[in-house]
Design a protein around this motif. Structure first.
Motif: not given
Length: 93
Positions: A26-37, A57-59, A64-65
């Motif tokens: 779940t932390d990796q999902i949060s990190q993906l979210d941060a980089q996507g932002r 793409t990102w939305p 999904a994340l």
């Protein structure tokens, strides 16, 4: 009467899934979210592909994340309850 079976393999599988969820998935999902932002900021990245990334793409990926994170949290709760039930019923070793 319905059958109730809990093998050592089932208990191990539950523990492995919990370890994966608790171990940072779940932390990796949060990190993906941060980089996507970061990439969604036109002051950081801009152009036709960046616009496509920001617009669709990102939305879609973020949705999904977010859903995956929510489902993993629910799964964690269910596995905790299942594990408790197994050990309460005497299936623990």
């Amino acid at each position: 009467m319905s059958r109730v079976l809990s093998t050592e393999q089932a208990k191990t599988a539950i523990q492995q899934i919990q370890a994966i969820i608790n171990g940072g998935f779940t932390d990796q999902i949060s990190q993906l979210d941060a980089q996507g932002r970061v990439l969604s900021d036109p002051n950081v990245w801009d152009g036709p592909l960046a616009s496509q990334f920001r617009g669709s793409t990102w939305p879609e990926t973020k949705a999904a994340l977010d859903k995956a994170r929510t489902e993993l949290e629910q799964l964690r709760g269910q596995l905790n309850q299942i594990s408790t039930n197994i050990f309460t019923a005497g299936g623990g070793s």
